[in-house]
Design a protein around this motif. Structure first.
Motif, PDB file in Angstrom:
ATOM      1  N   PHE A 181       0.850  -1.185   0.000  1.00  0.00           N
ATOM      2  CA  PHE A 181       0.000   0.000   0.000  1.00  0.00           C
ATOM      3  C   PHE A 181       0.888   1.237   0.000  1.00  0.00           C
ATOM      4  N   THR A 182       0.312   2.364  -0.362  1.00  0.00           N
ATOM      5  CA  THR A 182       1.040   3.625  -0.378  1.00  0.00           C
ATOM      6  C   THR A 182       0.228   4.676   0.362  1.00  0.00           C
ATOM      7  N   LEU A 183       0.899   5.763   0.754  1.00  0.00           N
ATOM      8  CA  LEU A 183       0.243   6.880   1.430  1.00  0.00           C
ATOM      9  C   LEU A 183       0.568   8.150   0.655  1.00  0.00           C
ATOM     10  N   LYS A 232       2.590   9.908   5.492  1.00  0.00           N
ATOM     11  CA  LYS A 232       3.810   9.189   5.084  1.00  0.00           C
ATOM     12  C   LYS A 232       4.935   9.436   6.083  1.00  0.00           C
ATOM     13  N   ARG A 233       5.067  10.667   6.561  1.00  0.00           N
ATOM     14  CA  ARG A 233       6.127  10.967   7.529  1.00  0.00           C
ATOM     15  C   ARG A 233       5.910  10.211   8.828  1.00  0.00           C
ATOM     16  N   LEU A 234       4.659  10.131   9.256  1.00  0.00           N
ATOM     17  CA  LEU A 234       4.353   9.374  10.470  1.00  0.00           C
ATOM     18  C   LEU A 234       4.666   7.895  10.272  1.00  0.00           C
ATOM     19  N   ALA A 235       4.251   7.341   9.148  1.00  0.00           N
ATOM     20  CA  ALA A 235       4.519   5.924   8.883  1.00  0.00           C
ATOM     21  C   ALA A 235       6.022   5.659   8.834  1.00  0.00           C
ATOM     22  N   ASP A 236       6.775   6.552   8.193  1.00  0.00           N
ATOM     23  CA  ASP A 236       8.234   6.375   8.124  1.00  0.00           C
ATOM     24  C   ASP A 236       8.858   6.376   9.515  1.00  0.00           C
ATOM     25  N   ALA A 237       8.396   7.300  10.371  1.00  0.00           N
ATOM     26  CA  ALA A 237       8.951   7.378  11.729  1.00  0.00           C
ATOM     27  C   ALA A 237       8.689   6.089  12.495  1.00  0.00           C
ATOM     28  N   ILE A 238       7.473   5.537  12.344  1.00  0.00           N
ATOM     29  CA  ILE A 238       7.124   4.306  13.052  1.00  0.00           C
ATOM     30  C   ILE A 238       7.891   3.114  12.486  1.00  0.00           C
ATOM     31  N   VAL A 239       7.905   2.989  11.167  1.00  0.00           N
ATOM     32  CA  VAL A 239       8.587   1.865  10.519  1.00  0.00           C
ATOM     33  C   VAL A 239      10.077   1.869  10.827  1.00  0.00           C
ATOM     34  N   GLY A 240      10.665   3.055  10.877  1.00  0.00           N
ATOM     35  CA  GLY A 240      12.100   3.153  11.109  1.00  0.00           C
ATOM     36  C   GLY A 240      12.522   3.021  12.551  1.00  0.00           C
ATOM     37  N   ALA A 241      11.552   2.930  13.474  1.00  0.00           N
ATOM     38  CA  ALA A 241      11.893   2.871  14.893  1.00  0.00           C
ATOM     39  C   ALA A 241      11.380   1.624  15.602  1.00  0.00           C
ATOM     40  N   MET A 267       2.350  -3.912  10.281  1.00  0.00           N
ATOM     41  CA  MET A 267       1.915  -3.218   9.073  1.00  0.00           C
ATOM     42  C   MET A 267       2.146  -4.069   7.828  1.00  0.00           C
ATOM     43  N   LEU A 268       3.217  -4.822   7.810  1.00  0.00           N
ATOM     44  CA  LEU A 268       3.472  -5.710   6.675  1.00  0.00           C
ATOM     45  C   LEU A 268       2.481  -6.868   6.654  1.00  0.00           C
ATOM     46  N   ASN A 269       2.114  -7.352   7.844  1.00  0.00           N
ATOM     47  CA  ASN A 269       1.191  -8.489   7.927  1.00  0.00           C
ATOM     48  C   ASN A 269      -0.225  -8.115   7.505  1.00  0.00           C
ATOM     49  N   ASP A 270      -0.598  -6.861   7.697  1.00  0.00           N
ATOM     50  CA  ASP A 270      -1.991  -6.442   7.461  1.00  0.00           C
ATOM     51  C   ASP A 270      -1.983  -5.068   6.793  1.00  0.00           C
ATOM     52  N   GLY A 271      -1.465  -5.031   5.567  1.00  0.00           N
ATOM     53  CA  GLY A 271      -1.279  -3.765   4.874  1.00  0.00           C
ATOM     54  C   GLY A 271      -2.571  -3.004   4.633  1.00  0.00           C
ATOM     55  N   ALA A 272      -3.652  -3.706   4.310  1.00  0.00           N
ATOM     56  CA  ALA A 272      -4.916  -3.037   4.038  1.00  0.00           C
ATOM     57  C   ALA A 272      -5.424  -2.310   5.281  1.00  0.00           C
ATOM     58  N   PHE A 319      -4.066   4.952   8.812  1.00  0.00           N
ATOM     59  CA  PHE A 319      -3.420   6.232   8.543  1.00  0.00           C
ATOM     60  C   PHE A 319      -4.344   7.238   7.864  1.00  0.00           C
ATOM     61  N   SER A 320      -5.465   6.784   7.356  1.00  0.00           N
ATOM     62  CA  SER A 320      -6.333   7.690   6.606  1.00  0.00           C
ATOM     63  C   SER A 320      -7.706   7.886   7.246  1.00  0.00           C
ATOM     64  N   ALA A 321      -7.970   7.260   8.392  1.00  0.00           N
ATOM     65  CA  ALA A 321      -9.293   7.342   9.010  1.00  0.00           C
ATOM     66  C   ALA A 321      -9.173   7.779  10.464  1.00  0.00           C
ATOM     67  N   GLU A 322     -10.306   8.181  11.033  1.00  0.00           N
ATOM     68  CA  GLU A 322     -10.359   8.520  12.447  1.00  0.00           C
ATOM     69  C   GLU A 322     -10.138   7.261  13.291  1.00  0.00           C
ATOM     70  N   PRO A 323      -9.341   7.340  14.355  1.00  0.00           N
ATOM     71  CA  PRO A 323      -9.090   6.131  15.159  1.00  0.00           C
ATOM     72  C   PRO A 323     -10.276   5.673  15.993  1.00  0.00           C
ATOM     73  N   ALA A 324     -11.105   6.603  16.489  1.00  0.00           N
ATOM     74  CA  ALA A 324     -12.191   6.207  17.396  1.00  0.00           C
ATOM     75  C   ALA A 324     -13.181   5.241  16.745  1.00  0.00           C
ATOM     76  N   PRO A 325     -13.691   5.526  15.526  1.00  0.00           N
ATOM     77  CA  PRO A 325     -14.617   4.559  14.910  1.00  0.00           C
ATOM     78  C   PRO A 325     -13.951   3.220  14.611  1.00  0.00           C
TER      79      PRO A 325
END
Length: 310
Positions: free
Chosen positions: A39-41, A47-56, A64-69, A75-81
């Motif tokens: 998947f892409t962002l 993308k910057r947030l994902a890079d920070a998490i992936v790199g740390a 994220m690799l196991n469940d890319g969808a 990364f694109s939706a509200e977390p509460a719902p």
């Protein structure tokens, strides 16, 4: 969202609240991740947030690799719902009849919850209170689902599970185990005539622990610690409510009194758990302290300082 706190409802919109994210610690891991992510962002902040998490975090990177969808959705939706949907999927899990499939469902939900909560945390969308609250609510849901799967209907079952420590106080962190006390009523329960409550509920509790903490190819849900029960070296993993009450009222120590402050019913027969805690109220909140009790509190404080190196 059902069962959510006001703070959860009033969370900041999207992942656009994040500021001052560090650069990826492992840039090579980031490059390799996007080559196989699936998947892409498009949004630069996401993308910057994902890079920070992936790199740390190798752990979150693998989730994220196991469940890319699902990662893309986070990364694109509200977390509460999304979190509400996860809780609902766990509540529905007892409908799965096969034990292997049920355990798999809980573990897959745990992986998604860990990723969702971490992204909302690192992205500065949720406060610390919201993060620990979400981790605790998810633990409550999984515990209730496991008890429901084992017992069916839990109301008036005579089997109550108390959350203790950080779990009881809605303070779970990412690596916390869950501290529990399991009680049963030997006189009022859902068992058929002739079934010995002590034997049945001890076996049930051991199965409950296995459902949550046995490691499979999908990992585990939560580690379970039952050592806060009365006299754990001499009692079974499930203890009768009358025996527990007698122990606390006659032999309970000050540290046990302090531990009961955070206790709350979390699964099974919650009415029974609440009744037990109400019975212990005079023990937990003593009206008077004698000199022996004060000396015991001082001793406990010295032991805490010794452990912490003060």
């Amino acid at each position: 969202m059902a069962g959510s706190s006001p703070a959860m409802e009033n969370c900041m919109t999207g992942l656009h609240a994040m500021t001052n994210l560090p650069p990826p610690l492992d840039e090579a891991a980031v490059r390799n991740f996007w080559q196989g992510a699936g998947f892409t962002l498009a949004d630069a902040k996401q993308k910057r947030l994902a890079d920070a998490i992936v790199g740390a975090s190798p752990f979150l990177r693998q989730l994220m690799l196991n469940d890319g969808a699902y990662a893309s959705q986070i990364f694109s939706a509200e977390p509460a719902p999304l979190f509400a949907q996860l809780l609902e999927s766990v509540r529905q899990a007892p409908g799965i009849k096969d034990q292997v499939a049920f355990m798999q469902a809980l573990r897959q939900a745990k992986a998604r919850a860990a990723l969702l909560i971490a992204v909302a945390d690192v992205g500065q969308v949720w406060t610390l209170e919201q993060v620990t609250g979400a981790l605790t609510r998810f633990a409550d849901a999984c515990l209730a689902a496991a008890v429901n799967w084992l017992l069916g209907a839990t109301e008036n079952s005579g089997y109550a599970v108390l959350a203790m420590g950080k779990h009881g106080a809605f303070e779970l962190n990412y690596s916390s185990d869950i501290d529990l006390i399991v009680l049963y009523d030997a006189e009022k329960n859902c068992l058929a005539e002739g079934v010995e409550p002590a034997i049945f509920f001890v076996r049930l509790t051991k199965r409950l622990v296995a459902l949550l903490q046995d490691v499979t190819e999908d990992g585990y849900v939560f580690r379970v610690d039952l050592r806060l029960r009365p006299d754990p070296r001499a009692t079974q993993v499930a203890i009768s409510i009358e025996a527990a009450a007698i122990y606390y009222e006659s032999m309970g120590q000050n540290w046990e009194r302090a531990a009961r402050i955070k206790a709350r019913p979390t699964a099974g027969d919650k009415a029974l758990g609440a009744e037990f805690l109400e019975r212990l109220r005079p023990y937990v909140w003593r009206k008077y302290l004698d000199f022996a009790a004060i000396a015991d509190v001082q001793s406990l404080k010295r032991q805490m300082h010794a452990v912490k190196g003060h």
